[in-house]
Design an enzyme around this catalytic site. Structure first.
Site, PDB file in Angstrom:
ATOM      1  N   ALA A  31      42.212  33.124  40.842  1.00  0.00           N
ATOM      2  CA  ALA A  31      42.617  34.470  40.417  1.00  0.00           C
ATOM      3  C   ALA A  31      41.696  34.936  39.305  1.00  0.00           C
ATOM      4  CB  ALA A  31      44.067  34.470  39.945  1.00  0.00           C
ATOM      5  N   SER A  85      39.619  38.683  38.815  1.00  0.00           N
ATOM      6  CA  SER A  85      40.020  40.053  38.468  1.00  0.00           C
ATOM      7  C   SER A  85      41.418  40.391  38.993  1.00  0.00           C
ATOM      8  CB  SER A  85      38.988  41.050  39.018  1.00  0.00           C
ATOM      9  OG  SER A  85      37.727  40.859  38.393  1.00  0.00           O
ATOM     10  N   GLN A 118       9.658  42.823  32.753  1.00  0.00           N
ATOM     11  CA  GLN A 118       8.478  43.010  33.593  1.00  0.00           C
ATOM     12  C   GLN A 118       7.228  43.280  32.758  1.00  0.00           C
ATOM     13  OE1 GLN A 118       8.804  42.516  36.783  1.00  0.00           O
ATOM     14  NE2 GLN A 118       6.763  43.078  37.533  1.00  0.00           N
ATOM     15  N   GLY A 133       4.271  37.055  33.297  1.00  0.00           N
ATOM     16  CA  GLY A 133       4.740  35.678  33.419  1.00  0.00           C
ATOM     17  C   GLY A 133       5.434  35.157  32.185  1.00  0.00           C
ATOM     18  N   GLU A 152      39.031  45.275  24.722  1.00  0.00           N
ATOM     19  CA  GLU A 152      38.107  44.254  25.218  1.00  0.00           C
ATOM     20  C   GLU A 152      36.889  44.888  25.866  1.00  0.00           C
ATOM     21  OE1 GLU A 152      37.954  40.622  28.531  1.00  0.00           O
ATOM     22  OE2 GLU A 152      39.886  41.497  27.937  1.00  0.00           O
ATOM     23  N   GLY A 184      36.706  41.914  33.793  1.00  0.00           N
ATOM     24  CA  GLY A 184      36.914  42.686  35.020  1.00  0.00           C
ATOM     25  C   GLY A 184      35.565  43.048  35.596  1.00  0.00           C
TER      26      GLY A 184
END
Length: 380
Positions: free
Chosen positions: A130, A132, A336, A340, A242, A364
């Site tokens: 269980a 979201s 980007q 590297g 939250e 959520g």
């Protein structure tokens, strides 16, 4: 837009100094070890950086909520995503549940010790089956005389390893769905309470995340938070705070990503010039700044609405989804620019990238956030 507050800026400067002196020298080591030490919480408490918006009678400063959220944002901006999440779980999630729902005896017992760092708070909602879908939780707490007998398990619990207190959602009426959920204040030192191993994650490495197990844990009846059967309603009531805190982390991380990217492109040379001179670099940075400003505008509006008691569930969901999507987008685009080197863990942009990914999941999932927004539009 929140007005300029010199006291807030002084508090921000003090916290930045604390981060530089107490966190920055050790953070890489903690990331490699996979856990911040317990002493970090003591230091945060001793320096007055926990639960700062609690009323003075419970040990806080009684300052506006955005002072507390600033600590979450600045931790993330400094590149300390694990610390941001840890503070958020403790100060922005666990403590408000107690402040808003608990009786006076419970507040006096738990809150002052959360301010000092003596007690570390966590929230126990997610279960292996269980996530979201909170109504499907199986953890049960059955009343037996003066105690609730707690059985079950939780997973992905932030602050789980160090937690002394878990605000736990459990079924006090296993036959019901939402109406069978209650909240309990569970002392992690009770017999039968077991913490699993620290979970290994792709990001937020030093933020302890655990499974929790309950085997006939006897939780005193007086540690019921609020009324039995109202747990789901309480969760819906407190989730906007939250999700606003998650947005604070997102905004801080966006700003931190831009900080490290600007420093890099001004220093890195290619084809005889700094890569900041190339149009693509400038456009990528410009778009990141535009995205940061859009996120900040939405975030500050929502903070003001929350402090005015006007923050609704749909707007909080929209903020959470938008800000965390932006956080991921900005980190990806800026990485980007590093080529590297962006894939190397020694470069902070790589941490901003991997730490961003969980933000679209916890609190959520963003798919659930969109469903909440859609229900607000469609009325169902």
């Amino acid at each position: 837009m929140l007005k300029f507050d010199p006291d807030l800026e002084l508090f921000r400067d003090n916290f930045r100094r604390f981060l530089a002196e107490n966190i920055a020298p050790h953070y890489e080591t903690w990331e490699k070890q996979g856990l911040m030490p317990r002493e970090v919480w003591n230091a945060l408490g001793e320096n007055g950086f926990l639960c700062v918006d609690l009323p003075e009678e419970y040990g806080g400063y009684g300052v506006p909520t955005h002072y507390s959220l600033m600590l979450v944002e600045e931790s993330a901006r400094a590149g300390f995503g694990a610390l941001s999440t840890a503070i958020s779980c403790h100060s922005e999630i666990a403590a408000p549940y107690i402040l808003h729902i608990a009786n006076e005896e419970q507040k006096q017992y738990w809150l002052p010790r959360m301010v000092t760092g003596e007690v570390i708070g966590a929230i126990g909602m997610t279960e292996p089956g269980a996530g979201s879908d909170l109504q499907s939780m199986r953890t049960s707490a059955i009343l037996d005389g003066d105690h609730y007998v707690l059985n079950g398990s939780k997973t992905f619990i932030s602050n789980g390893q160090h937690a002394d207190l878990v605000v736990l959602a459990a079924k006090t009426d296993p036959q019901a769905r939402a109406k069978g959920v209650s909240l309990l204040l569970v002392d992690t030192h009770l017999d039968g309470f077991k913490k699993g191993t620290n979970l290994d994650k792709i990001g937020l490495h030093s933020q302890d995340t655990s499974e929790l197990f309950f085997d006939n844990v006897k939780v005193p009846k007086n540690q019921l938070l609020g009324q039995a059967g109202q747990g789901f309603a309480y969760l819906m009531q407190e989730l906007p705070r939250e999700r606003t805190a998650i947005a604070a982390t997102a905004l801080g991380a966006i700003r931190g990503s831009i900080d490290v990217a600007v420093a890099y492109v001004n220093e890195r040379q290619a084809f005889g010039q700094a890569i900041s001179k190339f149009q693509n670099t400038r456009f990528v940075l410009a778009q990141a700044k535009i995205d940061e400003q859009a996120t900040a505008a939405f975030y500050y509006e929502c903070v003001e609405r929350y402090m005015a008691g006007e923050m609704d569930v749909e707007t909080a969901a929209a903020l959470k989804a938008f800000s965390t999507d932006m956080q991921m987008k900005v980190a990806d685009n800026l990485l980007q620019l590093f080529g590297g080197y962006g894939y190397m863990t020694e470069y902070p942009i790589s941490r901003f990238f991997v730490d961003a990914r969980i933000q679209r999941i916890y609190g959520g999932t963003n798919e659930i956030m969109k469903e909440i927004v859609a229900r607000g539009i469609l009325g169902r």
